[in-house]
Scaffold this active site. Structure first.
Site, PDB file in Angstrom:
ATOM      1  N   GLY A  51       0.798  -1.219   0.000  1.00  0.00           N
ATOM      2  CA  GLY A  51       0.000   0.000   0.000  1.00  0.00           C
ATOM      3  C   GLY A  51       0.832   1.270   0.000  1.00  0.00           C
ATOM      4  O   GLY A  51       0.287   2.357   0.011  1.00  0.00           O
ATOM      5  N   CYS A  52       2.150   1.131   0.001  1.00  0.00           N
ATOM      6  CA  CYS A  52       3.024   2.304  -0.053  1.00  0.00           C
ATOM      7  C   CYS A  52       3.525   2.485  -1.479  1.00  0.00           C
ATOM      8  O   CYS A  52       3.858   1.514  -2.149  1.00  0.00           O
ATOM      9  CB  CYS A  52       4.231   2.130   0.874  1.00  0.00           C
ATOM     10  SG  CYS A  52       3.832   2.289   2.609  1.00  0.00           S
ATOM     11  N   GLN A  53       3.586   3.727  -1.899  1.00  0.00           N
ATOM     12  CA  GLN A  53       4.086   4.036  -3.232  1.00  0.00           C
ATOM     13  C   GLN A  53       5.577   3.720  -3.314  1.00  0.00           C
ATOM     14  O   GLN A  53       6.046   3.144  -4.277  1.00  0.00           O
ATOM     15  CB  GLN A  53       3.845   5.516  -3.522  1.00  0.00           C
ATOM     16  CG  GLN A  53       4.256   5.944  -4.908  1.00  0.00           C
ATOM     17  CD  GLN A  53       3.943   7.414  -5.146  1.00  0.00           C
ATOM     18  OE1 GLN A  53       3.602   8.147  -4.232  1.00  0.00           O
ATOM     19  NE2 GLN A  53       4.052   7.831  -6.382  1.00  0.00           N
ATOM     20  N   SER A  54       6.320   4.102  -2.285  1.00  0.00           N
ATOM     21  CA  SER A  54       7.744   3.774  -2.234  1.00  0.00           C
ATOM     22  C   SER A  54       7.903   2.475  -1.450  1.00  0.00           C
ATOM     23  O   SER A  54       6.957   1.974  -0.855  1.00  0.00           O
ATOM     24  CB  SER A  54       8.524   4.911  -1.580  1.00  0.00           C
ATOM     25  OG  SER A  54       7.904   5.314  -0.391  1.00  0.00           O
TER      26      SER A  54
END
Length: 141
Positions: A51-54
């Site tokens: 769920g994290c972009q990075s």
């Protein structure tokens, strides 16, 4: 050892010293640089936050009834965000982590100053930290 609430209050006080968000971002970047390094063996897909972009890796261990977290990210702002969370929740009992309020995130204005994808990532990081705490609490019962 300070309680989660006491640590969160310290973080809110620290952020209130800065007049604008550029200074707060710089402070978060500095916090990220001071984050204790995660062991490279934990920088795998098993420890990555979904769920994290990075990329954000979080590892938890428990010793003497306290959960200790280490983390890393490939993005400097995200590394600062996880550093804030690690500071607030590491070296606490599983139950304290489970019961902890996360209103301090709103108090420092973090969520409203993040892009929607980073805000989602923040929620995912908190969720993962709490899931680790639930797993360790289950082992204690």
């Amino acid at each position: 050892m300070a309680s989660i609430q006491e640590i969160q209050d310290e973080i809110v006080d620290e952020f209130s010293m800065f007049e604008d968000w550029m200074q707060r971002y710089e402070y978060m970047i500095d916090l990220g640089k001071s984050l204790p390094l995660i062991d490279e063996t934990f920088k795998t897909d098993d420890y990555i936050i979904k769920g994290c972009q990075s990329k954000v890796w979080v590892h938890a261990s428990m010793e003497d009834g306290k959960v200790t977290f280490t983390a890393d990210s490939d993005a400097i702002i995200t590394k600062g965000i996880i550093a804030i969370l690690i500071r607030a929740f590491s070296n606490q009992s599983p139950q304290a982590i489970i019961d902890a309020d996360t209103a301090f995130i709103d108090e420092i204005g973090l969520k409203e100053h993040l892009s929607p994808t980073r805000a989602n990532g923040l929620v995912s990081m908190i969720k993962q930290i709490k899931l680790y705490a639930v797993a360790y609490q289950t082992q204690l019962n």
